[in-house]
Design a protein around this motif. Structure first.
Motif, short mmCIF file in Angstrom:
data_model
loop_
_atom_site.label_atom_id
_atom_site.label_comp_id
_atom_site.label_asym_id
_atom_site.label_seq_id
_atom_site.Cartn_x
_atom_site.Cartn_y
_atom_site.Cartn_z
N GLY A 111 0.79 24.55 2.81
CA GLY A 111 0.18 25.37 1.77
C GLY A 111 -1.32 25.17 1.68
N ASN A 112 -1.91 25.90 0.76
CA ASN A 112 -3.36 25.83 0.59
C ASN A 112 -3.74 24.59 -0.23
OD1 ASN A 112 -2.59 26.49 -1.99
ND2 ASN A 112 -3.45 28.54 -1.97
N ALA A 113 -5.01 24.49 -0.60
CA ALA A 113 -5.50 23.30 -1.30
C ALA A 113 -4.83 23.13 -2.66
CB ALA A 113 -7.02 23.38 -1.48
N VAL A 114 -4.57 24.22 -3.34
CA VAL A 114 -3.91 24.14 -4.65
C VAL A 114 -2.50 23.56 -4.48
CG1 VAL A 114 -3.04 25.48 -6.59
CG2 VAL A 114 -5.25 26.04 -5.58
N TRP A 115 -1.78 24.02 -3.48
CA TRP A 115 -0.43 23.51 -3.23
C TRP A 115 -0.48 22.02 -2.88
CZ3 TRP A 115 2.12 20.87 0.48
CH2 TRP A 115 3.51 20.79 0.35
N ARG A 116 -1.41 21.63 -1.99
CA ARG A 116 -1.50 20.23 -1.57
C ARG A 116 -1.84 19.32 -2.74
NH1 ARG A 116 -4.34 22.74 2.54
NH2 ARG A 116 -6.33 21.83 1.91
N ASN A 117 -2.76 19.75 -3.60
CA ASN A 117 -3.12 18.93 -4.76
C ASN A 117 -1.94 18.81 -5.73
OD1 ASN A 117 -5.70 18.43 -3.86
ND2 ASN A 117 -6.57 20.21 -4.88
N SER A 118 -1.24 19.89 -5.94
CA SER A 118 -0.06 19.84 -6.83
C SER A 118 1.02 18.94 -6.25
CB SER A 118 0.50 21.24 -7.04
OG SER A 118 -0.45 22.06 -7.67
N ALA A 119 1.23 19.02 -4.94
CA ALA A 119 2.24 18.18 -4.29
C ALA A 119 1.86 16.71 -4.40
CB ALA A 119 2.39 18.59 -2.83
N LYS A 120 0.61 16.38 -4.20
CA LYS A 120 0.18 14.99 -4.31
C LYS A 120 0.30 14.48 -5.74
CE LYS A 120 -2.96 14.94 -0.41
NZ LYS A 120 -4.36 14.77 0.02
N ARG A 121 -0.01 15.32 -6.73
CA ARG A 121 0.16 14.92 -8.13
C ARG A 121 1.63 14.62 -8.42
NH1 ARG A 121 -3.83 18.68 -9.29
NH2 ARG A 121 -2.33 20.33 -9.73
N ARG A 122 2.50 15.46 -7.91
CA ARG A 122 3.94 15.25 -8.13
C ARG A 122 4.41 13.98 -7.44
NH1 ARG A 122 8.67 19.70 -8.38
NH2 ARG A 122 7.65 20.00 -10.37
N ARG A 175 0.84 -1.19 0.00
CA ARG A 175 0.00 0.00 0.00
C ARG A 175 0.87 1.24 0.00
NH1 ARG A 175 -3.67 -1.21 5.10
NH2 ARG A 175 -1.59 -1.53 5.92
N VAL A 176 0.34 2.31 -0.60
CA VAL A 176 1.05 3.57 -0.71
C VAL A 176 0.09 4.69 -0.33
CG1 VAL A 176 2.27 5.12 -2.26
CG2 VAL A 176 2.48 2.67 -2.57
N ALA A 177 0.60 5.68 0.42
CA ALA A 177 -0.19 6.85 0.78
C ALA A 177 0.64 8.10 0.50
CB ALA A 177 -0.58 6.80 2.25
N PHE A 178 -0.04 9.16 0.10
CA PHE A 178 0.60 10.43 -0.21
C PHE A 178 0.03 11.49 0.73
CE2 PHE A 178 0.15 7.90 -4.05
CZ PHE A 178 1.48 7.75 -4.40
N ILE A 179 0.92 12.15 1.48
CA ILE A 179 0.48 13.11 2.49
C ILE A 179 1.10 14.47 2.19
CG2 ILE A 179 0.50 13.68 4.94
CD1 ILE A 179 0.77 10.62 5.45
N ALA A 180 0.24 15.47 2.11
CA ALA A 180 0.67 16.86 1.96
C ALA A 180 -0.09 17.66 3.02
CB ALA A 180 0.38 17.38 0.56
N GLY A 181 0.61 18.10 4.04
CA GLY A 181 -0.03 18.74 5.18
C GLY A 181 -0.51 20.15 4.92
#
Length: 96
Positions: free
Chosen positions: A39-50, A29-35
């Motif tokens: 940053g805001n929601a845009v930053w978190r979504n971009s970080a998770k995509r990366r 299993r793999v999980a991606f965490i961006a706290g």
């Protein structure tokens, strides 16, 4: 997993990995965490995509392991190729 897993980090990410508890699931299993503090929601979504793309590019041996990708604030500041190279170097330590 946070307390029992092995931590590896670099400038962009922290990896926590551990043997999988459920032995019947062979994939891992793999999980991606961006706290939120990074940053805001845009930053978190971009970080998770990366992080998801880095996971695909690494094509590691994850069978029988759980792994967490935790983003640091600098993950989007660096060039993608530099982030990927740093992650490859860091994850080599898993097999040592």
């Amino acid at each position: 997993m946070f307390s029992t897993g092995t931590r590896l980090s670099n400038r962009y990410l922290t990896f926590i990995y551990d043997k999988q508890v459920n032995e019947h699931d062979l994939k891992g299993r793999v999980a991606f965490i961006a706290g939120k503090r990074n940053g805001n929601a845009v930053w978190r979504n971009s970080a998770k995509r990366r992080m998801r793309e880095i996971y695909r590019q690494l094509d590691g041996e994850w069978k029988g392991h759980d792994i967490l990708f935790i983003a640091k604030s600098s993950i989007l500041a660096g060039d993608y190729s530099k982030v990927l190279a740093a992650c490859q170097e860091t994850l080599k330590k898993i097999h040592e």
